[in-house]
Design a protein around this motif. Structure first.
Motif, PDB file in Angstrom:
ATOM      1  N   PHE A   1      49.011  91.970  11.347  1.00 31.70           N
ATOM      2  CA  PHE A   1      48.480  90.932  12.213  1.00 31.70           C
ATOM      3  C   PHE A   1      47.759  89.865  11.409  1.00 31.70           C
ATOM      4  O   PHE A   1      46.927  90.170  10.553  1.00 31.70           O
ATOM      5  CB  PHE A   1      47.474  91.513  13.219  1.00 31.70           C
TER       6      PHE A   1
ATOM      7  N   LYS B   1      34.664  85.672  17.640  1.00 31.60           N
ATOM      8  CA  LYS B   1      35.912  86.156  18.222  1.00 31.60           C
ATOM      9  C   LYS B   1      37.072  85.914  17.285  1.00 31.60           C
ATOM     10  O   LYS B   1      37.245  84.828  16.749  1.00 31.60           O
ATOM     11  CB  LYS B   1      36.150  85.443  19.550  1.00 31.60           C
ATOM     12  N   LEU B   2      37.894  86.935  17.093  1.00 26.44           N
ATOM     13  CA  LEU B   2      39.127  86.812  16.338  1.00 26.44           C
ATOM     14  C   LEU B   2      40.285  86.625  17.307  1.00 26.44           C
ATOM     15  O   LEU B   2      40.393  87.343  18.296  1.00 26.44           O
ATOM     16  CB  LEU B   2      39.381  88.058  15.488  1.00 26.44           C
TER      17      LEU B   2
ATOM     18  N   ARG C   1      39.510  82.994  13.121  1.00 24.43           N
ATOM     19  CA  ARG C   1      38.218  83.080  13.813  1.00 24.43           C
ATOM     20  C   ARG C   1      38.020  81.854  14.671  1.00 24.43           C
ATOM     21  O   ARG C   1      38.367  80.733  14.261  1.00 24.43           O
ATOM     22  CB  ARG C   1      37.088  83.215  12.818  1.00 24.43           C
TER      23      ARG C   1
ATOM     24  N   PHE D   1      42.551  85.612   8.513  1.00 23.95           N
ATOM     25  CA  PHE D   1      42.472  87.023   8.149  1.00 23.95           C
ATOM     26  C   PHE D   1      43.847  87.674   8.311  1.00 23.95           C
ATOM     27  O   PHE D   1      44.654  87.263   9.148  1.00 23.95           O
ATOM     28  CB  PHE D   1      41.473  87.761   9.057  1.00 23.95           C
TER      29      PHE D   1
ATOM     30  N   LEU E   1      42.948  99.108  13.126  1.00 25.18           N
ATOM     31  CA  LEU E   1      43.267  98.024  12.218  1.00 25.18           C
ATOM     32  C   LEU E   1      42.449  98.119  10.942  1.00 25.18           C
ATOM     33  O   LEU E   1      41.257  98.417  10.977  1.00 25.18           O
ATOM     34  CB  LEU E   1      42.973  96.674  12.877  1.00 25.18           C
TER      35      LEU E   1
ATOM     36  N   TYR F   1      39.283  79.841   9.309  1.00 23.48           N
ATOM     37  CA  TYR F   1      38.877  81.133   8.751  1.00 23.48           C
ATOM     38  C   TYR F   1      39.988  82.105   9.127  1.00 23.48           C
ATOM     39  O   TYR F   1      40.157  82.441  10.295  1.00 23.48           O
ATOM     40  CB  TYR F   1      37.555  81.594   9.348  1.00 23.48           C
TER      41      TYR F   1
ATOM     42  N   PHE G   1      44.299  86.841  17.514  1.00 21.67           N
ATOM     43  CA  PHE G   1      45.357  87.496  16.767  1.00 21.67           C
ATOM     44  C   PHE G   1      46.728  86.916  17.072  1.00 21.67           C
ATOM     45  O   PHE G   1      46.999  86.472  18.201  1.00 21.67           O
ATOM     46  CB  PHE G   1      45.374  88.989  17.088  1.00 21.67           C
ATOM     47  N   GLY G   2      47.580  86.953  16.063  1.00 23.16           N
ATOM     48  CA  GLY G   2      48.988  86.651  16.275  1.00 23.16           C
ATOM     49  C   GLY G   2      49.673  87.819  16.961  1.00 23.16           C
ATOM     50  O   GLY G   2      49.073  88.841  17.255  1.00 23.16           O
ATOM     51  N   GLN G   3      50.968  87.649  17.180  1.00 25.21           N
ATOM     52  CA  GLN G   3      51.714  88.635  17.951  1.00 25.21           C
ATOM     53  C   GLN G   3      51.986  89.910  17.164  1.00 25.21           C
ATOM     54  O   GLN G   3      52.329  90.938  17.739  1.00 25.21           O
ATOM     55  CB  GLN G   3      53.057  88.039  18.405  1.00 25.21           C
ATOM     56  N   GLY G   4      51.844  89.830  15.854  1.00 21.97           N
ATOM     57  CA  GLY G   4      52.126  90.984  15.012  1.00 21.97           C
ATOM     58  C   GLY G   4      53.546  90.967  14.474  1.00 21.97           C
ATOM     59  O   GLY G   4      54.479  90.506  15.150  1.00 21.97           O
TER      60      GLY G   4
ATOM     61  N   TYR H   1      45.306  91.697   8.875  1.00 25.22           N
ATOM     62  CA  TYR H   1      45.013  93.093   9.140  1.00 25.22           C
ATOM     63  C   TYR H   1      46.324  93.874   9.174  1.00 25.22           C
ATOM     64  O   TYR H   1      47.386  93.327   9.491  1.00 25.22           O
ATOM     65  CB  TYR H   1      44.306  93.275  10.486  1.00 25.22           C
TER      66      TYR H   1
END
Lengths: 115, 116
Positions: A90, A102-103, A94, A34, A44, A32, A105-108, A36
């Motif tokens: 980002f 809980k999501l 999931r 996403f 976000l 899943y 996240f990557g480092q951005g 952002y």
């Protein structure tokens, strides 16, 4: 454990050119995924998600993302970049199984679109 | 989508003090999340707060340092206790849009905390 990676700290494109922000993932089951966006001094904002179905997902502000199971990637794309697209992006996955919500996240990736 | 507000939007605090951050949602939600975003870094989940139960903390975060309240389905608070400069971060409240795993999360505008 679930994880996502964004291999580029920064992406620079000229206005009007296509843009790609890369994301790869690692999950034990069905992902899943996403995307952002975070504008300076703001929270976000949700852009799009992949749950199932078509590999090409369309989202807000003209963005789309392509899910590629064989390459475990979920790259964000836009055909024609705008200066106003400059922001921090980002990718997130999931945490499944367990469905804790809980999501992760990557480092951005900072996107800079120059006029 | 849910509209989320946070108070304060920013604060500058002295070492050793505590700050309570409020999160208000315009609709009833089951799960609320608190994230931390340290300068130049990604988001890290601190804890998940469900109404009527104790918050669930992630590895590296403890209740004594980050006590959370969840008195009803539209409100939560996060306290950053006995602050040090390392606690300088943006703290974000987030809610899930529904009970399904595929639902997106929505985020508040964040609270920018600077500890001197």
């Amino acid at each position: 454990a679930q994880s996502v990676a964004q291999p580029e700290d920064q992406v620079n494109v000229a206005e009007g050119n296509p843009l790609t922000v890369k994301c790869t993932y690692s999950v034990s089951g069905n992902p899943y995924l996403f995307w952002y966006v975070q504008y300076p001094n703001r929270g976000l904002q949700f852009l799009l998600k992949y749950i199932t179905g078509d590999n090409l997902v369309k989202g807000s502000y003209g963005f789309e993302a392509e899910f590629n199971k064989s390459q475990t990637s979920f790259h964000l794309k836009k055909p024609s970049a705008l200066v106003s697209d400059s922001a921090l992006y980002f990718c997130a996955v999931r945490d499944i199984p367990g469905n804790t919500g809980k999501l992760i996240f990557g480092q951005g990736t900072t996107l800079q679109v120059k006029p | 989508s849910a509209v989320i507000s946070q108070k304060p939007s920013r604060d500058i605090c002295q070492r050793g003090t505590s700050l309570t951050i409020q999160c208000q949602v315009d609709s009833q939600v089951t799960m609320m999340f608190w994230y931390r975003q340290q300068p130049g870094q990604s988001l890290t989940l601190i804890a998940t707060a469900n109404q009527g139960s104790e918050a669930t903390y992630e590895s590296g975060f403890v209740i004594d340092k980050f006590p959370i309240s969840r008195p009803n389905l539209t409100f939560s608070t996060l306290t950053v206790s006995n602050m040090s400069p390392e606690d300088s971060s943006i703290y974000l409240c987030s809610v899930a849009s529904g009970g399904r795993a595929g639902n997106e999360q929505f985020f508040g505008p964040g609270t920018r905390l600077t500890v001197l």
